[in-house]
Write a protein that holds these residues in place. Sequence first.
Motif, mmCIF file in Angstrom:
data_model
loop_
_atom_site.group_PDB
_atom_site.id
_atom_site.type_symbol
_atom_site.label_atom_id
_atom_site.label_comp_id
_atom_site.label_asym_id
_atom_site.label_seq_id
_atom_site.Cartn_x
_atom_site.Cartn_y
_atom_site.Cartn_z
ATOM 1 N N SER A 9 0.914 -1.079 -0.037
ATOM 2 C CA SER A 9 -0.165 -0.021 -0.093
ATOM 3 C C SER A 9 0.831 1.188 -0.012
ATOM 4 N N LYS A 10 0.584 2.236 -0.848
ATOM 5 C CA LYS A 10 1.284 3.550 -0.997
ATOM 6 C C LYS A 10 0.635 4.578 -0.500
ATOM 7 N N THR A 11 -0.627 4.570 -0.424
ATOM 8 C CA THR A 11 -1.701 5.613 -0.038
ATOM 9 C C THR A 11 -2.518 5.230 0.977
ATOM 10 N N ASP A 12 -2.410 4.096 1.390
ATOM 11 C CA ASP A 12 -3.279 3.448 2.467
ATOM 12 C C ASP A 12 -4.433 3.106 2.370
ATOM 13 N N ASN A 13 -5.068 3.170 1.059
ATOM 14 C CA ASN A 13 -6.299 2.214 0.641
ATOM 15 C C ASN A 13 -6.340 0.783 1.014
ATOM 16 N N THR A 14 -5.175 0.138 0.550
ATOM 17 C CA THR A 14 -5.212 -1.235 0.543
ATOM 18 C C THR A 14 -4.765 -1.461 2.009
ATOM 19 N N PRO A 57 -2.804 -2.705 -4.249
ATOM 20 C CA PRO A 57 -3.382 -1.985 -5.039
ATOM 21 C C PRO A 57 -3.226 -2.132 -6.734
ATOM 22 N N THR A 58 -4.034 -1.906 -7.451
ATOM 23 C CA THR A 58 -4.056 -2.317 -8.939
ATOM 24 C C THR A 58 -2.993 -1.059 -9.736
ATOM 25 N N TYR A 59 -2.073 -1.429 -10.278
ATOM 26 C CA TYR A 59 -1.032 -0.642 -10.882
ATOM 27 C C TYR A 59 -0.942 -1.166 -12.511
ATOM 28 N N MET A 60 -1.502 -0.493 -13.402
ATOM 29 C CA MET A 60 -1.420 -0.730 -14.813
ATOM 30 C C MET A 60 -2.196 -2.133 -14.978
ATOM 31 N N ALA A 61 -3.309 -2.253 -14.277
ATOM 32 C CA ALA A 61 -4.467 -3.320 -14.469
ATOM 33 C C ALA A 61 -3.622 -4.567 -13.972
ATOM 34 N N THR A 90 -7.373 -3.046 -4.503
ATOM 35 C CA THR A 90 -8.113 -1.584 -4.708
ATOM 36 C C THR A 90 -7.694 -1.375 -6.115
ATOM 37 N N GLU A 91 -8.524 -0.303 -6.501
ATOM 38 C CA GLU A 91 -8.152 0.263 -7.952
ATOM 39 C C GLU A 91 -9.010 1.608 -7.620
ATOM 40 N N GLN A 92 -8.565 2.471 -8.649
ATOM 41 C CA GLN A 92 -9.353 3.650 -8.831
ATOM 42 C C GLN A 92 -10.655 3.846 -9.669
ATOM 43 N N TYR A 93 -10.467 2.907 -10.864
ATOM 44 C CA TYR A 93 -11.528 2.812 -11.913
ATOM 45 C C TYR A 93 -12.400 1.704 -11.690
ATOM 46 N N GLY A 96 -10.793 -1.074 -13.694
ATOM 47 C CA GLY A 96 -9.224 -0.637 -13.529
ATOM 48 C C GLY A 96 -8.474 -2.015 -13.505
HETATM 49 C C1 LIG Z 1 1.373 4.080 -10.812
HETATM 50 C C2 LIG Z 1 -0.063 3.852 -10.460
HETATM 51 C C3 LIG Z 1 -0.874 2.980 -11.472
HETATM 52 C C4 LIG Z 1 -2.128 2.751 -11.355
HETATM 53 N N1 LIG Z 1 -2.919 1.976 -12.217
HETATM 54 C C5 LIG Z 1 -4.153 1.722 -12.089
HETATM 55 C C6 LIG Z 1 -4.983 0.851 -12.836
HETATM 56 O O1 LIG Z 1 -4.366 0.567 -13.748
HETATM 57 N N2 LIG Z 1 -6.170 0.846 -12.570
HETATM 58 C C7 LIG Z 1 -6.853 1.462 -11.629
HETATM 59 O O2 LIG Z 1 -8.042 1.423 -11.536
HETATM 60 N N3 LIG Z 1 -6.160 2.230 -10.712
HETATM 61 C C8 LIG Z 1 -4.722 2.327 -10.691
HETATM 62 N N4 LIG Z 1 -4.242 3.183 -9.964
HETATM 63 C C9 LIG Z 1 -4.861 3.628 -8.673
HETATM 64 C C10 LIG Z 1 -4.611 2.736 -7.485
HETATM 65 O O3 LIG Z 1 -4.932 1.352 -7.772
HETATM 66 C C11 LIG Z 1 -5.695 2.926 -6.216
HETATM 67 O O4 LIG Z 1 -5.527 4.338 -6.045
HETATM 68 C C12 LIG Z 1 -5.391 2.232 -5.085
HETATM 69 O O5 LIG Z 1 -6.322 2.036 -4.250
HETATM 70 C C13 LIG Z 1 -3.925 2.611 -4.396
HETATM 71 O O6 LIG Z 1 -3.780 1.648 -3.387
HETATM 72 P P1 LIG Z 1 -2.998 2.110 -2.009
HETATM 73 O O7 LIG Z 1 -3.526 3.560 -1.398
HETATM 74 O O8 LIG Z 1 -3.034 1.212 -1.059
HETATM 75 O O9 LIG Z 1 -1.446 2.489 -2.501
HETATM 76 C C14 LIG Z 1 -2.780 3.406 -10.235
HETATM 77 C C15 LIG Z 1 -2.035 4.156 -9.164
HETATM 78 C C16 LIG Z 1 -0.755 4.731 -9.476
HETATM 79 C C17 LIG Z 1 -0.097 5.448 -8.635
#
Ligand SMILES: Cc1cc2nc3c(=O)[nH]c(=O)nc-3n(C[C@H](O)[C@H](O)[C@H](O)COP(=O)(O)O)c2cc1C
Length: 160
Positions: A9-14, A57-61, A90-93, A96
């Motif tokens: 987790s980088k920003t605490d959601n996960t 967290p989801t990064y680049m799907a 967790t994801e943003q979209y 995602g």
């Molecule tokens: C480098 C990067 C890539 C990401 N890629 C996606 C993605 O592919 N799909 C999506 O829905 N969210 C994406 N996100 C959003 C994160 O998955 C989302 O904010 C997640 O909850 C962050 O978790 P954390 O707070 O535990 O770090 C991305 C964020 C970052 C910083």
Amino acid sequence: MKIAVIYDSKTDNTAKCAGWIAAGAAKVAGAEARAFPIGKVDADWVKGCDAVIAGTPTYMAEMTADMHMWLEREAPKLNLAGKIGGAFATEQYVHGGGERAISSILTFMMVYGMMVYSGGGSKGRPVIHLGPVGMSTPIDSYKDLFTIYGERMAACAAKA
Ligand SMILES: Cc1cc2nc3c(=O)[nH]c(=O)nc-3n(C[C@H](O)[C@H](O)[C@H](O)COP(=O)(O)O)c2cc1C
């Protein structure tokens, strides 16, 4: 019966989701649950666990590179074979890629000889197919989902 929840987790959601899962698991009689970020895993405690749940967290799907690295380098040291495994993201979209990230973690777990459990698509609402995915806007609205998932994982581990 012991359950570990291990997360990146980088920003605490996960991290929040991991805490909710551990709290949900601890509701099941006889269950003890702890959550660890990937950099601070108590390996001896995890080795004695019945179930291990990993979240990213989801990064680049996909899962994060750090979670991938942890699964590749550190997870093999934890005697995972035969334990119950589960995964969350967790994801943003809304599309995602959270389920892809979960699926990839579950694949690692199967390779390590774990018995993976989704949280039970047949358990009714909330219906969980591969594992729970929470969206970051706002993550707090997913507290009940992750708490129930933790309870289901602990109930599964108790029966195993
Ligand atoms: C480098 C990067 C890539 C990401 N890629 C996606 C993605 O592919 N799909 C999506 O829905 N969210 C994406 N996100 C959003 C994160 O998955 C989302 O904010 C997640 O909850 C962050 O978790 P954390 O707070 O535990 O770090 C991305 C964020 C970052 C910083």
